[in-house]
Design a protein around this motif. Sequence first.
Motif, short mmCIF file in Angstrom:
data_model
loop_
_atom_site.label_atom_id
_atom_site.label_comp_id
_atom_site.label_asym_id
_atom_site.label_seq_id
_atom_site.Cartn_x
_atom_site.Cartn_y
_atom_site.Cartn_z
N THR A 124 0.83 -1.21 0.00
CA THR A 124 0.00 0.00 0.00
C THR A 124 0.86 1.26 0.00
OG1 THR A 124 -0.19 0.14 2.42
CG2 THR A 124 -1.79 -1.23 1.27
N LEU A 144 3.16 -2.65 -10.13
CA LEU A 144 2.27 -2.79 -8.97
C LEU A 144 0.97 -3.48 -9.36
CD1 LEU A 144 2.79 0.64 -7.22
CD2 LEU A 144 3.48 -1.60 -6.38
N CYS A 195 -5.20 -2.29 3.05
CA CYS A 195 -5.31 -0.97 2.46
C CYS A 195 -5.78 0.02 3.51
CB CYS A 195 -6.29 -1.00 1.28
SG CYS A 195 -5.71 -2.02 -0.10
N ALA A 225 3.95 1.75 -11.99
CA ALA A 225 2.53 1.48 -11.79
C ALA A 225 2.14 0.13 -12.38
CB ALA A 225 1.69 2.59 -12.42
N VAL A 246 1.83 1.82 -3.57
CA VAL A 246 0.72 2.39 -4.34
C VAL A 246 0.59 3.88 -4.07
CG1 VAL A 246 -1.78 2.37 -4.65
CG2 VAL A 246 -0.54 0.21 -4.48
#
Length: 664
Positions: free
Chosen positions: A622, A647, A659, A644, A625
């Motif tokens: 997380t 991920l 998350c 990105a 991200v």
Amino acid sequence: MNNLASPVLVGRTSELRVLIEAMARPPAVVLVEGEAGIGKTRLVHAALDRLVSGDRPVLLGYCHQIREPFPYGPVVEALREVAGRLPAAEVLNPVTGVLRDYLPELSHALPPPPPPLNDPRAERHRLFRAMRALLAAVGPALLVIEDLHWADDGTRDLLRFLADQPPEGLTVVATYRREDLNTPGLPLGRAYRRPPGTTSLVIPLRPLDAPEVNSLACALLDRSALPPAFVARLHEHTAGIPFVVEEVVRSLPDAEGPEALDRAGVPLLLREAMAEQMAGLPAAAVSAAQAAAVLRLPVDERLIAAVSGAPSGLGQALRAGVLREHPGGRYGFRHALAQQAVYDAIPGPDRRLAHERAMAALAAVTPPPLVQLAFHSRQAGDIGAWLRHGRAAADRAAALGDTALAVEVLDGMLADPDLPAPERGPLSLALSRLAATGLSYQRVVRLLRRLLRDDFLAREVRGEARLNLGLMLSNQAGDIPAGRPEVLAAVAELHDRPTLAARGWASLALPEWGTESLATHAEWMARAEALVAITDDPELAAAVLANRASFEMSIGSRDAFAIAATLPVSDPSVAVRRQVARGYCNLHDSATTLGHYTAAEEFGRQGRRLAAETGVLFPAYTVDVATVRRRWLTGRWEGLRDQAIALVELATEASCGTCPGASG
């Protein structure tokens, strides 16, 4: 009795060509789809026979209808075939050392095992990487997994991981029955999207048409032609399923030829063909075949003899072609259809006695095969033994990380109409606790919703089950509108269980989770903290404190930084530090949203450190991200697209349970 085998592959010319071409262009992922008896295995092996493989190893793994808890068993079984093909241990990727316990016969060729991570999800991801690294090390290889519809969720996840990021020379071929998949239309459990540069296709197999049935029957009977009326009737009665065609033709008497089909009334279903074949066997061979049908899985000679009571029958059944030898000195039917046909023909009292003998024989095995013992005790009508073995099987599966099997066992027990009423509550609660792992969450959600609709659970059991459902919906599934009402209802039912109630209130308090006023969220957080004050649970205290810090940060309060400074980062308990890691990672996300980029970087650094220290992978995910988001917001775009994409590729391994907003 004819002992026939088709010398040709009929009606599969285009499918065979496509499969061979795909195998020859690795990396490749090929799914062969078709109903039972349609010829999936024969097609794959025909392609393997025709493919010029050179030194490319063929790694075969099989999924079984009844299996003991051994996560990723079919792939582990296949990897045993790489013996003798590995480079020196010092050349191998060090991560492959985690496979020593899974592949003891290769342990001498593998690097030393790395230290444990003490987190099942992190261990799982590392194990997946190790298997991919081992496959890459043996060079171009063919991995064939048969009967994927019987695979556990862990095996599906592993195969999807390999399919999403295949080694350069790997070809994965899997066969499955569409109608028997846990999730219709999704053999790998979730939608699969072909990665760039990978050959990917599904090869569906259809039944044979009448001319193809004619060709197959002619090949089986060594005839150049057959009467059109006979072919039409054979096609009608077999529905064009190649295996059924073979079994029906196999059952014809040698002396009479195909004309006997009309006179004998060739059956439509395989069970009738098998009944005719069984009728010509000696009594000992019948007993051996029936024992194999009761045992269901390919087993060794000792077990068949123990259940049949006829030691000489196995050899007779093998010579007659009713049973066949499987790898590893095991014996069984060549197809599940044949096994079921023989099993259904056993008289009820005889079936019950055979299951009792199977229980006695399997009880002597070390370790005891608990899933099989539960199955046989249920079929024998021994409810007490069924409950004992079933609960033990679910516990063992959960302890080994095979949550899918634990869910399957408990689901089957709860769906049984003969389950005693007092057992339904404890089993339902055990099922709800499995939701916390995040594996197979869609299935668990369906099961828990069904159980909660039935008004038989005691209030405290119902409250814990509902809380687990609500947290899973909100965390793992990301369905906050559906999860919050369940958590709200649960905390009302858990007023006399403060530890569980505190988990619920702390999760509800996070503002990202609802539309209530800020004052309401603050009140809920205060309730959680009040409950923590009367319990002695350091992990819960850390979880609630982490949520308090996240709460303050999400509303822009400067108190967030002071509260974050009190998180027990040096607590000796790994479980406590994991909650702190989760808190820092959530703080990183909230600080990024508020534009506190410097503070966010520090929270992210601390969160990553604690995640690595305590062996948890997903809080760090997380952070990664949110870091992409922060780089986008601050104009640091170089290489951002590739980061990105990487991920996204990891998303199949990441659970939303960590998350921002997750309750821990």
